[in-house]
Design a protein around this motif. Structure first.
Motif, mmCIF file in Angstrom:
data_model
loop_
_atom_site.group_PDB
_atom_site.id
_atom_site.type_symbol
_atom_site.label_atom_id
_atom_site.label_comp_id
_atom_site.label_asym_id
_atom_site.label_seq_id
_atom_site.Cartn_x
_atom_site.Cartn_y
_atom_site.Cartn_z
ATOM 1 N N VAL A 60 -3.943 13.371 6.319
ATOM 2 C CA VAL A 60 -4.085 12.669 7.593
ATOM 3 C C VAL A 60 -3.272 11.378 7.535
ATOM 4 O O VAL A 60 -2.523 11.049 8.467
ATOM 5 C CB VAL A 60 -5.561 12.369 7.906
ATOM 6 N N ALA A 61 -3.393 10.667 6.423
ATOM 7 C CA ALA A 61 -2.601 9.446 6.236
ATOM 8 C C ALA A 61 -1.110 9.766 6.204
ATOM 9 O O ALA A 61 -0.291 9.034 6.759
ATOM 10 C CB ALA A 61 -3.024 8.747 4.944
ATOM 11 N N GLY A 62 -0.753 10.885 5.544
ATOM 12 C CA GLY A 62 0.649 11.276 5.481
ATOM 13 C C GLY A 62 1.236 11.554 6.850
ATOM 14 O O GLY A 62 2.374 11.154 7.146
ATOM 15 N N LEU A 63 0.471 12.231 7.709
ATOM 16 C CA LEU A 63 0.958 12.510 9.059
ATOM 17 C C LEU A 63 1.100 11.225 9.864
ATOM 18 O O LEU A 63 2.091 11.035 10.581
ATOM 19 C CB LEU A 63 0.018 13.476 9.781
ATOM 20 N N LEU A 64 0.125 10.325 9.745
ATOM 21 C CA LEU A 64 0.217 9.052 10.467
ATOM 22 C C LEU A 64 1.452 8.274 10.012
ATOM 23 O O LEU A 64 2.190 7.724 10.835
ATOM 24 C CB LEU A 64 -1.054 8.234 10.246
ATOM 25 N N ALA A 65 1.697 8.248 8.714
ATOM 26 C CA ALA A 65 2.879 7.553 8.190
ATOM 27 C C ALA A 65 4.162 8.184 8.726
ATOM 28 O O ALA A 65 5.095 7.477 9.143
ATOM 29 C CB ALA A 65 2.871 7.589 6.661
ATOM 30 N N ALA A 74 7.238 -0.529 8.119
ATOM 31 C CA ALA A 74 6.489 -1.134 7.013
ATOM 32 C C ALA A 74 5.056 -0.617 6.972
ATOM 33 O O ALA A 74 4.514 -0.311 5.899
ATOM 34 C CB ALA A 74 6.505 -2.657 7.147
ATOM 35 N N GLU A 75 4.438 -0.492 8.145
ATOM 36 C CA GLU A 75 3.067 0.038 8.178
ATOM 37 C C GLU A 75 3.036 1.479 7.683
ATOM 38 O O GLU A 75 2.161 1.865 6.901
ATOM 39 C CB GLU A 75 2.501 -0.032 9.600
ATOM 40 N N GLY A 76 4.001 2.280 8.141
ATOM 41 C CA GLY A 76 4.053 3.670 7.699
ATOM 42 C C GLY A 76 4.244 3.796 6.198
ATOM 43 O O GLY A 76 3.602 4.633 5.542
ATOM 44 N N VAL A 77 5.099 2.960 5.641
ATOM 45 C CA VAL A 77 5.339 2.994 4.188
ATOM 46 C C VAL A 77 4.079 2.603 3.426
ATOM 47 O O VAL A 77 3.741 3.218 2.410
ATOM 48 C CB VAL A 77 6.531 2.087 3.824
ATOM 49 N N ARG A 78 3.368 1.579 3.899
ATOM 50 C CA ARG A 78 2.117 1.166 3.231
ATOM 51 C C ARG A 78 1.098 2.298 3.238
ATOM 52 O O ARG A 78 0.463 2.592 2.212
ATOM 53 C CB ARG A 78 1.525 -0.064 3.927
ATOM 54 N N ILE A 79 0.957 2.950 4.386
ATOM 55 C CA ILE A 79 0.000 4.049 4.488
ATOM 56 C C ILE A 79 0.414 5.194 3.572
ATOM 57 O O ILE A 79 -0.413 5.808 2.880
ATOM 58 C CB ILE A 79 -0.099 4.530 5.949
ATOM 59 N N LEU A 80 1.715 5.492 3.545
ATOM 60 C CA LEU A 80 2.215 6.572 2.695
ATOM 61 C C LEU A 80 1.987 6.267 1.219
ATOM 62 O O LEU A 80 1.550 7.154 0.457
ATOM 63 C CB LEU A 80 3.706 6.778 2.960
ATOM 64 N N GLN A 81 2.286 5.056 0.789
ATOM 65 C CA GLN A 81 2.118 4.710 -0.627
ATOM 66 C C GLN A 81 0.669 4.865 -1.065
ATOM 67 O O GLN A 81 0.389 5.370 -2.162
ATOM 68 C CB GLN A 81 2.604 3.277 -0.869
ATOM 69 N N ALA A 82 -0.257 4.466 -0.201
ATOM 70 C CA ALA A 82 -1.676 4.619 -0.537
ATOM 71 C C ALA A 82 -2.060 6.093 -0.632
ATOM 72 O O ALA A 82 -2.846 6.484 -1.503
ATOM 73 C CB ALA A 82 -2.530 3.911 0.515
ATOM 74 N N ALA A 83 -1.490 6.925 0.246
ATOM 75 C CA ALA A 83 -1.789 8.360 0.207
ATOM 76 C C ALA A 83 -1.207 9.004 -1.044
ATOM 77 O O ALA A 83 -1.880 9.793 -1.730
ATOM 78 C CB ALA A 83 -1.241 9.041 1.460
ATOM 79 N N LEU A 84 0.040 8.682 -1.366
ATOM 80 C CA LEU A 84 0.687 9.272 -2.541
ATOM 81 C C LEU A 84 -0.020 8.872 -3.832
ATOM 82 O O LEU A 84 -0.037 9.640 -4.802
ATOM 83 C CB LEU A 84 2.156 8.852 -2.602
ATOM 84 N N ALA A 85 -0.604 7.680 -3.859
ATOM 85 C CA ALA A 85 -1.293 7.202 -5.057
ATOM 86 C C ALA A 85 -2.503 8.057 -5.407
ATOM 87 O O ALA A 85 -2.979 8.027 -6.544
ATOM 88 C CB ALA A 85 -1.714 5.745 -4.860
ATOM 89 N N ARG A 86 -2.974 8.846 -4.438
ATOM 90 C CA ARG A 86 -4.145 9.695 -4.691
ATOM 91 C C ARG A 86 -3.769 11.001 -5.380
ATOM 92 O O ARG A 86 -4.639 11.783 -5.755
ATOM 93 C CB ARG A 86 -4.867 9.960 -3.369
ATOM 94 N N ASP A 87 -2.473 11.249 -5.517
ATOM 95 C CA ASP A 87 -1.963 12.398 -6.270
ATOM 96 C C ASP A 87 -2.498 13.732 -5.738
ATOM 97 O O ASP A 87 -2.875 14.619 -6.495
ATOM 98 C CB ASP A 87 -2.321 12.263 -7.770
#
Length: 392
Positions: free
Chosen positions: A211-216, A252-265
């Motif tokens: 969901v975070a990935g799609l928003l990003a 910038a907002e999209g990148v922040r959201i994406l980085q948090a999502a990717l960190a969950r592996d």
């Protein structure tokens, strides 16, 4: 009249009616009547509790329709007592509505229309205008969709616990929202912005990396919108866009959201797509794009989806990272009937210095183009190459 407020309240009001026992189709009709009444009366007499007002009026409309329908008298046990007016319950059924509107029995187009109506709060006229179809056609599509999900909305056991059945899944819900986003802008409804609003709403209710990935992905793509067209309305390719017109805050907002999502592996296709979009957005100039890393992300995306369209886009990235002949070799393994296959071949041949073949393929791709803007864009490329071959 605060139209944004009405649209934001629509899903929770609908959810309350369904949880009280109304079937989805009847509840949705009642909510739409309540919204119409709100538009008529609120400017002169705004309610103190807008949500409670809508619930009360919608429930009365449902009761009136149910009692007037002799074929539905078996529901009378549900409607013997009308709840007292006042503040509406704080329970939010919006998440369940997302899943219900993405029911697997619905076609993608019906799921999109029902989501825009039930969750987005758009009118049938607005949805019809956005999809460039007659209002009657869209009304029939929405009506069929409502009938389909009405039998799946609430089981007796879950009704007692105040919960919906959730026949869809996250992937289906996200696919529906992605379809909405890709429709872009038409009529008086900006569907790309609407899709972002709905995906934000979903992200606030469900903790899921995709969901975070799609928003990003939506935020980064939408951030480039101002640079996609020239003043005359013609398409501007990504490499030629004025990056100063991009919305850096949204990126910038999209990148922040994406980085948090990717960190969950827990990588998924929307996160991978967002990573590719972020790499494009990160380059100050087109020539500085990290194509090698983009190819690596496409490799991940191929593993996740095995999609021919993904492989087609990967061929373009390979052509940029390793040269046009490597891109043409990757393209040769794909079905030439794929949408945009001919346009990609034309671009790679041009990059390889074969202007004659490229011009022919651009003209052929223009004949297959899905819309006028893309057709004109491809024809201009063909004309440019043909002109370059003519003697002065």
């Amino acid at each position: 009249m605060d139209e944004a407020l009405l649209r934001s309240l629509t899903p929770s009001v609908l959810g309350i009616l369904v949880r009280r026992g109304a079937d989805f189709a009847a509840a949705e009709d009642a909510v739409q009547e309540a919204l119409t009444e709100a538009v008529r009366t609120w400017p002169a007499d705004p309610p103190r509790e807008p949500k409670g007002w809508l619930v009360t009026v919608a429930w009365r409309r449902f009761l009136d329709a149910t009692r007037a329908d002799t074929a539905r008298r078996r529901r009378e046990d549900l409607v013997d007592e009308e709840p007292a007016p006042g503040p509406a319950p704080a329970v939010d059924d919006t998440l369940q509505l997302y899943f219900l509107c993405a029911h697997p029995s619905l076609t993608p187009s019906s799921a999109v229309a029902l989501t825009l109506r039930a969750v987005g709060g758009l009118t049938t006229r607005q949805i019809a205008q956005a999809y460039l179809v007659p209002e009657a056609t869209m009304a029939q599509r929405i009506s069929r969709a409502k009938r389909t999900v009405s039998g799946h909305g609430v089981s007796p056991a879950r009704r007692a616990r105040g919960r919906f059945d959730r026949p869809g899944d996250v992937a289906t819900v996200l696919r529906v929202l992605y379809l909405v986003f890709n429709e872009g802008y038409s009529g008086d409804v900006d569907l790309a912005a609407e899709a972002i609003r709905l995906t934000r709403q979903l992200a606030a209710r469900i903790d899921h990396p995709e969901v975070a990935g799609l928003l990003a992905l939506m935020l980064i793509h939408h951030a480039r919108r101002a640079g996609r067209t020239a003043p005359d309305g013609s398409l501007v390719p990504l490499a030629e866009q004025d990056r100063g017109r991009w919305d850096t805050g949204a990126i910038a907002e999209g990148v922040r959201i994406l980085q948090a999502a990717l960190a969950r592996d827990r990588l998924g296709e929307f996160q991978a797509q967002a990573a590719i979009a972020a790499l494009h957005a990160d380059a100050p100039e087109a020539e500085q794009t990290d194509w090698v890393q983009i190819v690596e992300w496409y490799d991940e995306l191929v593993l996740l989806t095995d999609s021919p369209v993904v492989r087609l886009n990967r061929a373009v990235a390979v052509g940029e990272a390793d040269g046009p002949r490597a891109g043409l070799a990757a393209l040769a393994a794909l079905d030439d009937a794929l949408p945009r296959h001919t346009a990609v071949a034309a671009y790679l041949h041009e990059r390889d210095g074969d202007g004659v073949t490229a011009a022919r393929l651009y003209a052929e791709a223009a004949r297959k183009a899905p819309n006028l803007a893309e057709r004109d864009h491809l024809m201009r490329h063909a004309a440019r190459l043909n002109s370059a071959r003519r003697p002065p």
